[in-house]
Write a protein that holds these residues in place. Structure first.
Motif, short mmCIF file in Angstrom:
data_model
loop_
_atom_site.label_atom_id
_atom_site.label_comp_id
_atom_site.label_asym_id
_atom_site.label_seq_id
_atom_site.Cartn_x
_atom_site.Cartn_y
_atom_site.Cartn_z
N ASP A 48 0.84 -1.20 0.00
CA ASP A 48 0.00 0.00 0.00
C ASP A 48 0.87 1.25 0.00
OD1 ASP A 48 -2.51 -1.41 0.20
OD2 ASP A 48 -2.10 -1.71 2.33
N LEU A 49 1.88 1.25 0.86
CA LEU A 49 2.80 2.38 0.94
C LEU A 49 3.54 2.57 -0.38
CD1 LEU A 49 4.41 4.57 2.46
CD2 LEU A 49 5.92 2.74 3.27
N LYS A 50 4.07 1.50 -0.93
CA LYS A 50 4.84 1.59 -2.19
C LYS A 50 3.96 2.06 -3.35
CE LYS A 50 8.69 0.40 -0.42
NZ LYS A 50 9.70 1.42 -0.20
N ALA A 51 2.74 1.57 -3.42
CA ALA A 51 1.82 2.00 -4.48
C ALA A 51 1.48 3.48 -4.30
CB ALA A 51 0.55 1.15 -4.48
N SER A 52 1.28 3.91 -3.06
CA SER A 52 1.00 5.33 -2.79
C SER A 52 2.17 6.20 -3.22
CB SER A 52 0.70 5.55 -1.30
OG SER A 52 -0.47 4.88 -0.93
N GLU A 53 3.38 5.76 -2.91
CA GLU A 53 4.57 6.51 -3.32
C GLU A 53 4.63 6.61 -4.84
OE1 GLU A 53 7.69 4.23 -1.52
OE2 GLU A 53 7.59 5.36 0.36
N LYS A 54 4.40 5.50 -5.51
CA LYS A 54 4.47 5.47 -6.97
C LYS A 54 3.45 6.41 -7.61
CE LYS A 54 4.64 2.21 -10.79
NZ LYS A 54 4.59 0.80 -11.17
N LEU A 55 2.26 6.49 -7.00
CA LEU A 55 1.19 7.31 -7.56
C LEU A 55 1.20 8.75 -7.03
CD1 LEU A 55 -1.67 4.65 -7.44
CD2 LEU A 55 -0.43 5.47 -9.47
N GLY A 56 2.07 9.04 -6.05
CA GLY A 56 2.14 10.38 -5.49
C GLY A 56 1.02 10.69 -4.51
N TYR A 57 0.44 9.66 -3.92
CA TYR A 57 -0.65 9.83 -2.95
C TYR A 57 -0.05 10.01 -1.55
CZ TYR A 57 -3.91 7.67 -6.37
OH TYR A 57 -4.67 7.36 -7.46
N HIS A 58 -0.75 10.76 -0.71
CA HIS A 58 -0.43 10.75 0.72
C HIS A 58 -0.75 9.36 1.23
CE1 HIS A 58 0.07 15.09 1.14
NE2 HIS A 58 -1.05 15.27 0.49
N PRO A 100 3.00 20.05 2.75
CA PRO A 100 3.54 19.44 1.53
C PRO A 100 3.45 17.92 1.60
CG PRO A 100 5.30 20.24 2.92
CD PRO A 100 4.01 20.69 3.56
N ASN A 101 3.22 17.29 0.47
CA ASN A 101 3.18 15.84 0.41
C ASN A 101 4.62 15.32 0.52
OD1 ASN A 101 3.00 13.13 -0.24
ND2 ASN A 101 1.51 13.43 -1.85
N PRO A 102 4.95 14.59 1.59
CA PRO A 102 6.33 14.13 1.75
C PRO A 102 6.73 13.08 0.71
CG PRO A 102 4.92 13.15 3.41
CD PRO A 102 4.09 14.17 2.68
N LEU A 103 5.77 12.58 -0.08
CA LEU A 103 6.09 11.59 -1.09
C LEU A 103 6.41 12.22 -2.43
CD1 LEU A 103 3.36 8.94 -0.29
CD2 LEU A 103 5.73 8.97 0.46
N LEU A 104 6.15 13.52 -2.60
CA LEU A 104 6.40 14.18 -3.86
C LEU A 104 7.65 15.05 -3.76
CD1 LEU A 104 2.80 15.31 -4.84
CD2 LEU A 104 4.07 13.35 -5.71
N PRO A 105 8.40 15.18 -4.85
CA PRO A 105 9.59 16.05 -4.80
C PRO A 105 9.21 17.50 -4.54
CG PRO A 105 9.37 14.92 -6.93
CD PRO A 105 8.17 14.57 -6.12
N VAL A 106 10.05 18.18 -3.82
CA VAL A 106 9.83 19.60 -3.55
C VAL A 106 10.24 20.39 -4.79
CG1 VAL A 106 10.50 21.55 -2.10
CG2 VAL A 106 10.26 19.27 -1.09
N PRO A 107 9.34 21.28 -5.30
CA PRO A 107 9.71 22.08 -6.48
C PRO A 107 10.89 22.97 -6.18
CG PRO A 107 7.38 22.39 -5.87
CD PRO A 107 8.02 21.57 -4.79
N GLU A 108 11.76 23.13 -7.16
CA GLU A 108 12.95 23.98 -6.98
C GLU A 108 12.67 25.38 -7.45
OE1 GLU A 108 16.51 22.23 -8.52
OE2 GLU A 108 15.85 20.25 -7.92
#
Length: 108
Positions: A48-58, A100-108
């Motif tokens: 569940d965690l890995k799929a959420s990371e892959k999809l950018g979900y919290h 901020p979503n900790p699973l998504l990259p922070v915009p530069e």
């Protein structure tokens, strides 16, 4: 009656990401929108965690049956024991949605 809700399950697919994207699509249709600002997935497994990371979900982990330590090792930041404290659950949802979503990259 679950038929009133936009859900997806292993009856739709055996692949976790596909189940989640099916649910997302059904929710968009149900609510008449083209996208959601944020998505939070609640699960109790590493998949569940890995799929959420892959999809950018919290992700909110449910750490019962000794899954908390495994979820933490894999990087889950938000873990609850169960749903018994509904205020704690919604408090964590609010933190996830408004920060901020900790699973998504922070915009530069």
């Amino acid at each position: 009656d679950v038929e009133k809700f936009p859900i997806s399950s292993s009856d739709d697919s055996h692949r976790r990401e596909e189940i989640m994207t099916n649910g997302y699509g059904r929710a968009m249709d149900f609510y008449g929108v083209s996208e959601f600002e944020t998505v939070t997935y609640v699960g109790d497994g590493i998949w569940d965690l890995k799929a959420s990371e892959k999809l950018g979900y919290h992700f909110i982990g449910i750490g019962f049956y000794n899954t908390e330590s495994a979820l933490r090792r894999e990087g889950a930041a938000c873990i609850l024991n169960d749903f018994s404290d509904i205020d704690a659950f919604f408090s964590r949802m609010d933190e996830l949605w408004n920060g901020p979503n900790p699973l998504l990259p922070v915009p530069e």
